[in-house]
Each structure stands twice: as structure tokens, then as C-alpha cells.
Design an enzyme around this catalytic site. Sequence first.
Site, PDB file in Angstrom:
ATOM      1  CD1 TRP A 101      -2.332  -1.868   0.176  1.00 53.48           C
ATOM      2  CD2 TRP A 101      -2.778  -1.492   2.338  1.00 53.48           C
ATOM      3  NE1 TRP A 101      -3.330  -2.741   0.567  1.00 53.48           N
ATOM      4  CE2 TRP A 101      -3.637  -2.522   1.889  1.00 53.48           C
ATOM      5  CE3 TRP A 101      -2.872  -1.066   3.672  1.00 53.48           C
ATOM      6  CZ2 TRP A 101      -4.566  -3.149   2.715  1.00 53.48           C
ATOM      7  CZ3 TRP A 101      -3.800  -1.686   4.495  1.00 53.48           C
ATOM      8  CH2 TRP A 101      -4.645  -2.717   4.020  1.00 53.48           C
ATOM      9  CD  GLU A 179      -5.204  -3.467 -19.375  1.00 54.33           C
ATOM     10  OE1 GLU A 179      -5.299  -2.373 -19.981  1.00 54.33           O
ATOM     11  OE2 GLU A 179      -4.832  -4.522 -19.916  1.00 54.33           O
ATOM     12  CG  ASP A 192      -5.967   1.021 -10.952  1.00 54.63           C
ATOM     13  OD1 ASP A 192      -5.596  -0.046 -10.444  1.00 54.63           O
ATOM     14  OD2 ASP A 192      -5.961   1.240 -12.175  1.00 54.63           O
ATOM     15  NE  ARG A 221       5.234 -10.982  -6.608  1.00 48.75           N
ATOM     16  CZ  ARG A 221       4.051 -10.507  -6.228  1.00 48.75           C
ATOM     17  NH1 ARG A 221       3.931  -9.230  -5.911  1.00 48.75           N
ATOM     18  NH2 ARG A 221       3.011 -11.276  -6.148  1.00 48.75           N
ATOM     19  CG  ASP A 223       1.461  -6.769  -6.320  1.00 45.27           C
ATOM     20  OD1 ASP A 223       1.403  -7.924  -5.868  1.00 45.27           O
ATOM     21  OD2 ASP A 223       0.547  -5.927  -6.181  1.00 45.27           O
ATOM     22  CE  LYS A 226      -5.678 -10.585 -12.810  1.00 43.26           C
ATOM     23  NZ  LYS A 226      -6.369 -11.837 -12.537  1.00 43.26           N
ATOM     24  CG  HIS A 227      -4.792  -5.763 -11.820  1.00 42.42           C
ATOM     25  ND1 HIS A 227      -6.159  -5.851 -11.878  1.00 42.42           N
ATOM     26  CD2 HIS A 227      -4.363  -6.874 -11.187  1.00 42.42           C
ATOM     27  CE1 HIS A 227      -6.550  -6.974 -11.275  1.00 42.42           C
ATOM     28  NE2 HIS A 227      -5.473  -7.611 -10.851  1.00 42.42           N
ATOM     29  CD  GLU A 247       0.070 -11.140  -8.071  1.00 48.42           C
ATOM     30  OE1 GLU A 247      -0.688 -11.718  -7.279  1.00 48.42           O
ATOM     31  OE2 GLU A 247       0.216  -9.900  -8.087  1.00 48.42           O
ATOM     32  N   GLY A 251      -5.232 -18.743 -14.162  1.00 45.99           N
ATOM     33  CA  GLY A 251      -4.947 -20.167 -14.321  1.00 45.99           C
ATOM     34  C   GLY A 251      -4.779 -20.644 -15.749  1.00 45.99           C
ATOM     35  NE  ARG A 362      -0.214 -12.025   3.447  1.00 47.01           N
ATOM     36  CZ  ARG A 362      -0.632 -10.983   2.726  1.00 47.01           C
ATOM     37  NH1 ARG A 362      -0.717  -9.795   3.298  1.00 47.01           N
ATOM     38  NH2 ARG A 362      -0.951 -11.110   1.462  1.00 47.01           N
TER      39      ARG A 362
END
Length: 489
Positions: A101, A179, A192, A221, A223, A226-227, A247, A251, A362
Site C-alpha cells: 500500500w 486495468e 489505481d 518481482r 505485483d 495484469k492490472h 505476478e 490459471g 503470514r
Amino acid sequence: MSVSRVLALATCFAASSLAASVWEWQSRSIYQLLTDRFSLEGGGTTECITDYRKYCGGSYRGIIEKLDYIQDLGFDAIWISPIVANIEGVTVYGEAFHGYWAQDIYSLNPHFGSEEDLLALSNALHERDMYLMVDIVVNHFGPPVNSSTPYASFRPFDKPSHFHPYCIITDYNNQTDVEQCWLGDNKVGLADANTENPFVVKTYYSWIRHLTQKYDIDGLRIDTVKHVRKDFWPAFSTLSGVYTVGEVYHGDTAYVKDYTYVIDGVLDYPTWYQLFPAFQTSTGNLSALAEVVHKAQLTYKTGLFGSGAFSENHDQPRFPSLTSDTARIKNVITFPFIHDGIPILYYGQEQGYTGGNDPYNREALWLSGYVEEGKELVDHVKALNAARKAAIATCPGYLLTPMTFLGVTATTMAVYKHPLLALFTNVGSNGTASWNVQGTEWTPGTELLEVFSCNVVAVDETGTLKATAVGGQPQLYIPASAPINHCSS
Ligand SMILES: *[C@@H]1O[C@H](CO)[C@@H](O)[C@H](O)[C@H]1NC(C)=O
Ligand SMILES: *[C@@H]1O[C@H](CO)[C@@H](O)[C@H](O)[C@H]1NC(C)=O
Ligand SMILES: *[C@@H]1O[C@H](CO)[C@@H](O)[C@H](O)[C@H]1NC(C)=O
Ligand SMILES: *[C@@H]1O[C@H](CO)[C@@H](O)[C@H](O)[C@H]1NC(C)=O
């Protein structure tokens, strides 16, 4: 290089074709940790109640003190939580202890340490010839405040035009929605970033170039890839100057494959989707697991080479929250280590942690005492890393040899990636299973070491390796002549 071309060449050839930074990562194995939950500076066993979703005190200095532990498990890279300053205070989903965040991408999260501390971690890793992978988030910032100037505390994106207008994602089949709308829900929505806005794009591109240089970061890496629109990524990835693995939480290889053309690699979620169900019960579908691997090998830009292979992470329930059968757990932990990608272990797997969905997955690792002696899964992980290292040392072509399935039945599976052969079964510790493996390069009489038991067996006169499972456990073979020190003590 295409998979068919690799197959056409003899195995054990010299490798050369992937970009250097991807290639340098390909031989490594990664230990993923949550900075807040891995280690307290100066030791200590302060309680950490996952349910509270609050900072528990882990830090960069804490990680440095436990690098011996990670290295002893056989890992030569770590992936840490996002490093930038996050929103402070408590939301209905707790504090930003996970680091996803952002509030200010030009400052570090002070809970994890100072710039000096992060540099000390980077240096300590490099002194051990280990790599540093940092998690980063481009898609969103933290939840904004509800006021007439909701973005005023964000840096450097502090204007409404720097963010997409508020709307929570509702339709995951609508890529525009994915997106341009926001992750989260109506209680905590994540601002966003408007990655169509030229100022935002330019700022991110120069930010990432400086960030990797400033902290001597070896890999990223990324995050929620795909957004963000696909054509944002190639320049971002190139400008970072390091290996990027993203990421893409989906699936279906047909959806994921496009992203393998815009960043160096993807975390192999399609395989993960099949992995737990395949081994959770003896009716799990091992063919479905083999099939998804095959599809990825055929359709991703570099097959599964350069991807990230994992069985657990911070977003999914741990496998031992679904079954307590150690044989099944060992099968699942083994799979990423014979995969074509870079194996990733999520901290706590080696200690048998059982946390379910976020936030229960976690847990603080200090509560385990980092005990290695007499821990079955610690030994298992050490054997996996040792075998993979020995395979690479014996056979440089190992890293560009695609894994093949030499036999998949309802309850057994053989995965061959010369010079390693892994035998899997989903019968569980009370079941019986055996394998008759043909089609390897091993001639009759070749002696093989099974690295979990340290037994030596010979390939029979027909070139078949016959093996029987002991209590449903997986097996892993390498030629007995290979330089592996795991079984020598
Ligand atoms: C923001 O504040 C306004 C006015 O107090 C309120 O009506 C609205 O429901 C709040 N929105 C959220 C998302 O909390
Ligand atoms: C897809 O999502 C966008 C953004 O939310 C929306 O404007 C558009 O109408 C949606 N398209 C379809 C076909 O539902
Ligand atoms: C297992 O998966 C394969 C490949 O996806 C599929 O063809 C087969 O029907 C599945 N078997 C069962 C019993 O569901
Ligand atoms: C194996 O069988 C024993 C005896 O029936 C049972 O108590 C145990 O729970 C079983 N273990 C697993 C992992 O299924």
C-alpha cells in the site's frame, strides 16, 4: 529458443541463448520472505498474531542476521517485501505491514529499516554471492483518504489525474475493467495509478532505473502485472536493467502467455492452479498438471525458462492448511525444483507452517526458532537445492533442458530433466505406489543416487528404473557420480 529446438539438441550442451540477466537468475533458487515476518533484529520471540494484521517488527537488519539460515537451506537469492513508504495507521484490513500500500515511492518504509540498512542487506547478500529480489507495485498505491483532496499525501502522484477514477473491479473477464478500475472493495479500495498518463509513465520509468541502481537490486518481482496495460511493461522492464518476474494471477496459459512477451518471466500460476488439487487426494488429476506445463512450454516466449516456479506464496493458503499428510506435502514442495523455471520457496514451508488464507499464511518465522536439526522438511529442502546445484554443475545444459513427463498414471508421475529424475505420487502416506521408468538416457547398470534417502540403485538390464514409494513419498534421482555433498555426511 523454442522448445522443439531444445529437444532436437543433445542434452548437456552448453547454454547461451537467454538474456544475461535472466540467465544469471535461472541457475539460482529463491527464498521468498515477508520482511515484517521473517526475523527480528537481535533475535527475540515477540508474539505476532496474524489475525491482527499489524506490524510485527521484522527488518532488514533482522534478515542480515539470518542469512546463514537461508544459505544453509541452499538458497542463493531472496525476495523481500515492497520497500517503499506505505500508508500509516489502521484500516479495516489492518496496517500496511505487507508493503503493498504505497504512499511515497521516493522514501523507504521506515518500519523495515533505513536506506543504510537496506544497503547493508544488499551488500551482505552480494558478499555471499546471493541475489536481492525486491517486490514492487506499479498498479496501485494504498487506499486514499476520503476527503476533497484524497491524494494529497501521496508522492509523487498527488493529483486526481494521476489515478483512474474510482470504480472497484467487478468483471475479471473485462480487461478494461481489470486495468482501469481499482483492486479492493468498498471498504478499502487501492488507488489505481493512471498508467496512461504521460507524467505517471515517465515518472515510473525513471524511478525504477534509479531504484535498482541505488540499492544494487538484482531482480524485481512485479505485483499485479495484469492490472496494467501490457505496452507499459517492455520499457519499464528494460529500464530496470535487471531480471523482472511478474505476478499474472490467472490459471489459463492462453491468458498468461501474452505477458511473457512484455517482461522477462511470469510467476507460473497456471501450474500452481493444478498443483495442489493434483496432490491433495489420490483422485487428484496428475495429467492435468502435466498438460498445463506442456501448454506453457509450447506457448510462452521462452517456454517455462525464466519463469518463477512456486508452490506457496503470501496470497494463497499454505498447502499444509489443506492436508496434514507429510508425504503429500513433500511431493508438492518438490515440484518447483524440477520445473524449468526458477524455484521459489515461501518462508515457513521448510518449518511446516500451516497458515490458511491471508492473513493466516503470514506467520512470524522467529516463532519456529529457525530449527534445522531433526526437521524433516528442512532436510527435504536442502536435498532439493543440493540436487539441482549438482545437476547444473554436472550438466550446464540442464537449465535449458525442458522437463518431460515419462509416465503419468492415475496416481504416479515421473518428471525427467536430465540429469534429474523426480518421481511423484499422490497416494499419501498410507498408500502404495511404484514406478517403472523408461525413456531416460541412462544405460543398463547406471548407478543412481536417490537424494532423499541417500540410497543407490541401478538401472536394470532393460534400461528401466524400478522404484517403490515408501509411505507415499516422492523420490529424486541423479547419477551417483554427480558431485552432491548432501549424502556424504
Ligand atoms: C466519504 O465521505 C462521505 C462524506 O462523509 C461519505 O458520504 C462517503 O460514504 C464516504 N465514502 C467512503 C468510501 O467512505
Ligand atoms: C468493461 O469495463 C469498462 C470499465 O469498467 C466499462 O466501461 C465497459 O462498459 C465494460 N465493457 C463491457 C463489455 O462490459
Ligand atoms: C484430467 O485432466 C485431463 C487433462 O486436462 C483431462 O483430459 C481428463 O479428463 C481429466 N481427468 C479427470 C478424471 O477429470
Ligand atoms: C493412515 O492410516 C491411519 C490408520 O488408519 C490413520 O490413523 C491416519 O490418519 C492415516 N494417515 C493419513 C495421512 O491419512
